[in-house]
Design a protein around this motif. Structure first.
Motif, short mmCIF file in Angstrom:
data_model
loop_
_atom_site.label_atom_id
_atom_site.label_comp_id
_atom_site.label_asym_id
_atom_site.label_seq_id
_atom_site.Cartn_x
_atom_site.Cartn_y
_atom_site.Cartn_z
N ILE A 1 -20.01 139.77 -25.88
CA ILE A 1 -19.10 138.66 -25.64
C ILE A 1 -17.72 138.97 -26.24
CG2 ILE A 1 -20.89 136.86 -25.58
CD1 ILE A 1 -20.14 136.12 -28.45
N ILE A 2 -16.76 138.19 -25.83
CA ILE A 2 -15.42 138.30 -26.40
C ILE A 2 -15.23 137.11 -27.32
CG2 ILE A 2 -12.94 138.27 -25.90
CD1 ILE A 2 -13.73 139.51 -23.13
N ILE A 3 -14.79 137.39 -28.53
CA ILE A 3 -14.58 136.33 -29.52
C ILE A 3 -13.09 136.21 -29.77
CG2 ILE A 3 -15.03 135.58 -31.89
CD1 ILE A 3 -17.63 137.32 -31.70
N ILE A 4 -12.58 134.99 -29.70
CA ILE A 4 -11.16 134.75 -29.94
C ILE A 4 -11.05 133.79 -31.12
CG2 ILE A 4 -9.02 133.84 -28.98
CD1 ILE A 4 -10.28 134.38 -26.17
N MET B 1 -17.42 128.09 -30.42
CA MET B 1 -18.47 128.18 -31.44
C MET B 1 -18.21 127.15 -32.53
SD MET B 1 -19.38 132.28 -31.72
CE MET B 1 -19.16 132.33 -33.44
N ASP B 2 -16.94 127.03 -32.93
CA ASP B 2 -16.54 126.05 -33.94
C ASP B 2 -15.09 125.66 -33.65
OD1 ASP B 2 -14.80 128.01 -35.15
OD2 ASP B 2 -16.56 128.85 -36.16
N ALA B 3 -14.45 124.97 -34.57
CA ALA B 3 -13.10 124.46 -34.35
C ALA B 3 -12.05 125.56 -34.26
CB ALA B 3 -12.72 123.48 -35.46
N HIS B 4 -12.40 126.80 -34.64
CA HIS B 4 -11.41 127.87 -34.64
C HIS B 4 -11.84 129.09 -33.85
CE1 HIS B 4 -8.83 125.75 -37.41
NE2 HIS B 4 -9.87 125.52 -38.18
N THR B 5 -12.92 129.00 -33.06
CA THR B 5 -13.42 130.17 -32.35
C THR B 5 -13.79 129.84 -30.90
OG1 THR B 5 -14.39 130.88 -34.45
CG2 THR B 5 -15.05 132.08 -32.48
N ILE B 6 -13.23 130.62 -29.99
CA ILE B 6 -13.58 130.52 -28.56
C ILE B 6 -14.40 131.75 -28.21
CG2 ILE B 6 -12.69 130.47 -26.20
CD1 ILE B 6 -10.08 129.29 -27.32
N THR B 7 -15.47 131.56 -27.45
CA THR B 7 -16.26 132.71 -27.00
C THR B 7 -16.19 132.78 -25.48
OG1 THR B 7 -18.30 131.43 -26.91
CG2 THR B 7 -17.87 132.63 -28.94
N VAL B 8 -16.10 134.01 -24.99
CA VAL B 8 -16.06 134.25 -23.55
C VAL B 8 -17.20 135.20 -23.23
CG1 VAL B 8 -14.68 135.12 -21.62
CG2 VAL B 8 -13.55 134.04 -23.58
N GLN B 9 -18.15 134.72 -22.43
CA GLN B 9 -19.29 135.55 -22.06
C GLN B 9 -19.23 135.84 -20.56
OE1 GLN B 9 -23.16 134.03 -23.10
NE2 GLN B 9 -24.03 136.08 -22.96
N LEU C 1 -16.18 142.97 -19.34
CA LEU C 1 -15.73 142.70 -20.70
C LEU C 1 -14.30 143.19 -20.97
CD1 LEU C 1 -18.77 143.30 -23.09
CD2 LEU C 1 -17.31 141.29 -23.01
N HIS C 2 -14.06 144.45 -20.71
CA HIS C 2 -12.74 145.03 -21.01
C HIS C 2 -11.65 144.43 -20.12
CE1 HIS C 2 -14.30 147.81 -23.93
NE2 HIS C 2 -15.24 148.21 -23.08
N THR C 3 -11.98 144.17 -18.86
CA THR C 3 -11.01 143.59 -17.94
C THR C 3 -10.60 142.19 -18.39
OG1 THR C 3 -12.13 144.80 -16.16
CG2 THR C 3 -10.58 143.09 -15.50
N ILE C 4 -11.57 141.40 -18.83
CA ILE C 4 -11.29 140.03 -19.31
C ILE C 4 -10.49 140.09 -20.60
CG2 ILE C 4 -12.34 137.93 -20.21
CD1 ILE C 4 -14.64 138.38 -18.19
N GLU C 5 -10.89 140.99 -21.50
CA GLU C 5 -10.18 141.14 -22.77
C GLU C 5 -8.71 141.50 -22.51
OE1 GLU C 5 -10.99 143.43 -27.01
OE2 GLU C 5 -11.81 144.27 -25.17
N LYS C 6 -8.47 142.41 -21.58
CA LYS C 6 -7.12 142.83 -21.24
C LYS C 6 -6.33 141.66 -20.62
CE LYS C 6 -4.76 146.28 -18.41
NZ LYS C 6 -4.94 147.30 -17.37
N ARG D 1 -1.94 123.48 -27.33
CA ARG D 1 -3.03 123.37 -28.29
C ARG D 1 -2.59 122.63 -29.55
NH1 ARG D 1 -3.92 127.36 -32.37
NH2 ARG D 1 -2.20 128.82 -32.54
N ALA D 2 -3.51 121.95 -30.14
CA ALA D 2 -3.21 121.16 -31.34
C ALA D 2 -4.02 121.64 -32.54
CB ALA D 2 -3.48 119.69 -31.06
N GLY D 3 -4.28 122.94 -32.60
CA GLY D 3 -4.96 123.50 -33.76
C GLY D 3 -6.45 123.67 -33.60
N LYS D 4 -7.06 122.90 -32.72
CA LYS D 4 -8.50 122.98 -32.52
C LYS D 4 -8.78 123.83 -31.29
CE LYS D 4 -11.02 119.47 -31.12
NZ LYS D 4 -11.60 118.17 -30.97
N ALA D 5 -9.74 124.75 -31.40
CA ALA D 5 -10.08 125.63 -30.29
C ALA D 5 -10.65 124.82 -29.13
CB ALA D 5 -11.11 126.67 -30.75
#
Length: 184
Positions: free
Chosen positions: A100-103, A63-71, A78-83, A31-35
């Motif tokens: 959703i999961i927000i990273i 969602m933006d340059a610093h946020t990944i969403t996982v739906q 949800l919990h299995t993916i988060e883990k 990664r180069a800083g951008k999500a």
């Protein structure tokens, strides 16, 4: 030129191109800083007893340059993916809001940028070694081929030209990736 020599040159070119494809894939994982959704694309999720790529159990977007969403396609995942994201040890701390999961992808520190640059350099060197190994194998096959010495010399020259071309391409790809990593 001799058919056998043409085949050796063509297959060597194909092997060298595969090295480039592999390098580009490696660079996408750095990664180069951008999500980017590709950052977690390699995460494997326990989906009813079998390990499945996260891309097959959820929709991943930014969602933006610093946020990944996982739906997840199934809310009970949800919990299995988060883990699975935590187990993947990518340095992310996923947050689950019930839907959703927000990273949050933290900005890179100077130290981390240098570390990623070294990682990119190592991947580029590995690709160069692969290209040189392809050249060595081709040269051995050319020596064994049944053709005139002039044809063998010409084929060896062609293989060396391919090696030089692909080595330069690897250097160029690394320079672009390094610039991307070091850009604040």
């Amino acid at each position: 030129m001799n058919e056998e020599l043409d085949f050796i040159i063509d297959s060597t070119k194909e092997l060298m191109q595969n090295s480039i494809v592999h390098l580009e894939k490696e660079f996408r994982n750095i990664r180069a800083g951008k999500a980017s959704p590709a950052m977690i694309g390699g995460v494997m999720v326990d989906y009813y007893g079998s390990l499945t790529p996260i891309t097959q159990v959820a929709n991943i977007s930014t969602m933006d340059a610093h946020t990944i969403t996982v739906q997840p396609w199934e809310k009970n995942m949800l919990h299995t993916i988060e883990k699975a994201i935590m187990i993947a040890n990518l340095g992310f701390n996923p947050m689950n809001n019930g839907d959703i999961i927000i990273i949050n992808v933290p900005a890179l520190t100077e130290e981390r940028r240098k570390e990623l640059s070294k990682q990119a350099k190592a991947a580029a060197e590995f690709s160069k070694v692969s290209v040189r190994n392809d050249r060595r194998e081709a040269m051995q096959e050319i020596k064994k081929a049944e053709a005139s010495e002039d044809m063998k010399t010409s084929a060896e020259s062609s293989v060396q030209d391919l090696t030089d071309k692909f080595t330069k391409l690897i250097d160029d790809l690394y320079k672009v990736k390094d610039d991307e990593i070091m850009k604040v």
